[in-house]
Motif scaffolding. Structure first.
Motif, PDB file in Angstrom:
ATOM      1  N   MET A   1       0.843  -1.185   0.000  1.00 24.56           N
ATOM      2  CA  MET A   1       0.000   0.000   0.000  1.00 24.56           C
ATOM      3  C   MET A   1       0.889   1.250   0.000  1.00 24.56           C
ATOM      4  O   MET A   1       1.898   1.302   0.690  1.00 24.56           O
ATOM      5  CB  MET A   1      -0.914  -0.015   1.225  1.00 24.56           C
ATOM      6  CG  MET A   1      -1.964   1.032   1.213  1.00 24.56           C
ATOM      7  SD  MET A   1      -3.168   0.680   2.503  1.00 24.56           S
ATOM      8  CE  MET A   1      -4.497   1.636   1.903  1.00 24.56           C
ATOM      9  N   GLU A   3       1.986   5.125   0.730  1.00 23.36           N
ATOM     10  CA  GLU A   3       1.807   6.094   1.800  1.00 23.36           C
ATOM     11  C   GLU A   3       0.915   7.233   1.321  1.00 23.36           C
ATOM     12  O   GLU A   3       1.021   7.686   0.188  1.00 23.36           O
ATOM     13  CB  GLU A   3       3.148   6.689   2.221  1.00 23.36           C
ATOM     14  CG  GLU A   3       4.028   5.766   3.012  1.00 23.36           C
ATOM     15  CD  GLU A   3       5.343   6.431   3.373  1.00 23.36           C
ATOM     16  OE1 GLU A   3       5.688   6.395   4.555  1.00 23.36           O
ATOM     17  OE2 GLU A   3       6.003   6.959   2.471  1.00 23.36           O
ATOM     18  N   SER A   4       0.064   7.707   2.212  1.00 26.29           N
ATOM     19  CA  SER A   4      -0.779   8.854   1.899  1.00 26.29           C
ATOM     20  C   SER A   4       0.039  10.138   2.080  1.00 26.29           C
ATOM     21  O   SER A   4       1.090  10.131   2.726  1.00 26.29           O
ATOM     22  CB  SER A   4      -2.006   8.879   2.811  1.00 26.29           C
ATOM     23  OG  SER A   4      -1.605   9.164   4.151  1.00 26.29           O
ATOM     24  N   GLN A   7       0.612  10.883   5.671  1.00 22.77           N
ATOM     25  CA  GLN A   7       1.670  10.061   6.260  1.00 22.77           C
ATOM     26  C   GLN A   7       3.049  10.597   5.892  1.00 22.77           C
ATOM     27  O   GLN A   7       3.940  10.666   6.739  1.00 22.77           O
ATOM     28  CB  GLN A   7       1.533   8.606   5.809  1.00 22.77           C
ATOM     29  CG  GLN A   7       0.363   7.882   6.429  1.00 22.77           C
ATOM     30  CD  GLN A   7       0.164   6.508   5.851  1.00 22.77           C
ATOM     31  OE1 GLN A   7       0.434   6.269   4.666  1.00 22.77           O
ATOM     32  NE2 GLN A   7      -0.319   5.581   6.654  1.00 22.77           N
ATOM     33  N   SER A  48      -1.296   8.463  12.126  1.00 21.99           N
ATOM     34  CA  SER A  48      -1.729   8.346  10.730  1.00 21.99           C
ATOM     35  C   SER A  48      -1.336   6.994  10.143  1.00 21.99           C
ATOM     36  O   SER A  48      -2.080   6.406   9.359  1.00 21.99           O
ATOM     37  CB  SER A  48      -1.204   9.503   9.873  1.00 21.99           C
ATOM     38  OG  SER A  48       0.186   9.427   9.707  1.00 21.99           O
ATOM     39  N   TYR A  49      -0.190   6.486  10.552  1.00 23.04           N
ATOM     40  CA  TYR A  49       0.203   5.142  10.116  1.00 23.04           C
ATOM     41  C   TYR A  49      -0.694   4.089  10.771  1.00 23.04           C
ATOM     42  O   TYR A  49      -1.088   3.113  10.142  1.00 23.04           O
ATOM     43  CB  TYR A  49       1.680   4.869  10.443  1.00 23.04           C
ATOM     44  CG  TYR A  49       2.614   5.326   9.357  1.00 23.04           C
ATOM     45  CD1 TYR A  49       3.086   4.447   8.397  1.00 23.04           C
ATOM     46  CD2 TYR A  49       3.021   6.654   9.281  1.00 23.04           C
ATOM     47  CE1 TYR A  49       3.951   4.864   7.394  1.00 23.04           C
ATOM     48  CE2 TYR A  49       3.880   7.089   8.281  1.00 23.04           C
ATOM     49  CZ  TYR A  49       4.339   6.188   7.337  1.00 23.04           C
ATOM     50  OH  TYR A  49       5.195   6.617   6.346  1.00 23.04           O
ATOM     51  N   GLU A  52      -4.088   3.673   9.125  1.00 25.54           N
ATOM     52  CA  GLU A  52      -4.089   2.962   7.837  1.00 25.54           C
ATOM     53  C   GLU A  52      -4.774   1.601   7.968  1.00 25.54           C
ATOM     54  O   GLU A  52      -5.389   1.117   7.027  1.00 25.54           O
ATOM     55  CB  GLU A  52      -2.656   2.791   7.349  1.00 25.54           C
ATOM     56  CG  GLU A  52      -2.523   2.128   6.012  1.00 25.54           C
ATOM     57  CD  GLU A  52      -1.078   2.011   5.568  1.00 25.54           C
ATOM     58  OE1 GLU A  52      -0.806   1.125   4.743  1.00 25.54           O
ATOM     59  OE2 GLU A  52      -0.218   2.778   6.037  1.00 25.54           O
ATOM     60  N   HIS A  53      -4.676   1.003   9.133  1.00 25.01           N
ATOM     61  CA  HIS A  53      -5.275  -0.311   9.357  1.00 25.01           C
ATOM     62  C   HIS A  53      -6.361  -0.243  10.428  1.00 25.01           C
ATOM     63  O   HIS A  53      -6.512  -1.164  11.230  1.00 25.01           O
ATOM     64  CB  HIS A  53      -4.197  -1.329   9.728  1.00 25.01           C
ATOM     65  CG  HIS A  53      -3.219  -1.554   8.622  1.00 25.01           C
ATOM     66  ND1 HIS A  53      -3.526  -2.249   7.485  1.00 25.01           N
ATOM     67  CD2 HIS A  53      -1.947  -1.113   8.471  1.00 25.01           C
ATOM     68  CE1 HIS A  53      -2.485  -2.254   6.682  1.00 25.01           C
ATOM     69  NE2 HIS A  53      -1.504  -1.563   7.259  1.00 25.01           N
ATOM     70  N   PHE A  60     -10.929   4.888  12.352  1.00 26.43           N
ATOM     71  CA  PHE A  60     -10.089   5.789  11.561  1.00 26.43           C
ATOM     72  C   PHE A  60     -10.305   7.230  12.015  1.00 26.43           C
ATOM     73  O   PHE A  60      -9.353   7.978  12.256  1.00 26.43           O
ATOM     74  CB  PHE A  60     -10.407   5.640  10.068  1.00 26.43           C
ATOM     75  CG  PHE A  60      -9.655   6.595   9.190  1.00 26.43           C
ATOM     76  CD1 PHE A  60      -8.366   6.305   8.767  1.00 26.43           C
ATOM     77  CD2 PHE A  60     -10.232   7.795   8.789  1.00 26.43           C
ATOM     78  CE1 PHE A  60      -7.664   7.188   7.955  1.00 26.43           C
ATOM     79  CE2 PHE A  60      -9.540   8.679   7.980  1.00 26.43           C
ATOM     80  CZ  PHE A  60      -8.254   8.377   7.564  1.00 26.43           C
ATOM     81  N   THR A 109      -9.329  15.994   6.810  1.00 27.44           N
ATOM     82  CA  THR A 109      -9.552  14.553   6.891  1.00 27.44           C
ATOM     83  C   THR A 109     -10.664  14.229   7.878  1.00 27.44           C
ATOM     84  O   THR A 109     -11.544  13.411   7.589  1.00 27.44           O
ATOM     85  CB  THR A 109      -8.250  13.824   7.298  1.00 27.44           C
ATOM     86  OG1 THR A 109      -7.247  14.105   6.320  1.00 27.44           O
ATOM     87  CG2 THR A 109      -8.452  12.328   7.407  1.00 27.44           C
TER      88      THR A 109
END
Length: 119
Positions: A1, A3-4, A7, A48-49, A52-53, A60, A109
């Motif tokens: 995946m 990184e945004s 991130q 933020s990491y 991700e999950h 989130f 966000t």
């Protein structure tokens, strides 16, 4: 995946915070405020990491809300370090735009996620 953007930005900011922490400890012999800055300034990246999950959109949203609070707290510590003369105006104005940008990204966000949950 991949990184945004958030991130990438929060990780780069965390690196700057770690370097600033080292500078404050080594050069200014400041250990209390800088420790607070280190904790809050690295938290948005970690969160933020972690997000991700996330287990759900609500999870989130919670992680992004906490990241936003930590980024806002970081802004406070930066102002305090500047106003107590541990940071020069030049040093302060070199890092504050990044902090504000991260806050803006997190606000966006959080708002977007809230609106998608309310549909």
């Amino acid at each position: 995946m991949r990184e945004s953007l958030i991130q990438i930005k929060t990780y780069a900011f965390a690196i700057r915070i770690v370097k600033l922490y080292k500078f404050l400890c080594e050069s200014k012999k400041e250990f209390v405020l800088s420790k607070q800055l280190l904790r809050s300034g690295t938290a948005p990246g970690a969160l933020s990491y972690e997000a991700e999950h996330a287990q759900s959109k609500a999870d989130f949203l919670n992680k992004m809300n906490v990241a936003l609070k930590e980024a806002n707290e970081t802004k406070y510590w930066l102002f305090l370090l500047k106003d107590s003369k541990y940071l020069t105006n030049e040093e302060f104005f070199a890092i504050m735009p990044d902090c504000k940008e991260i806050i803006q990204m997190l606000v966006s966000t959080v708002k977007t996620t809230k609106s998608s949950l309310n549909r």
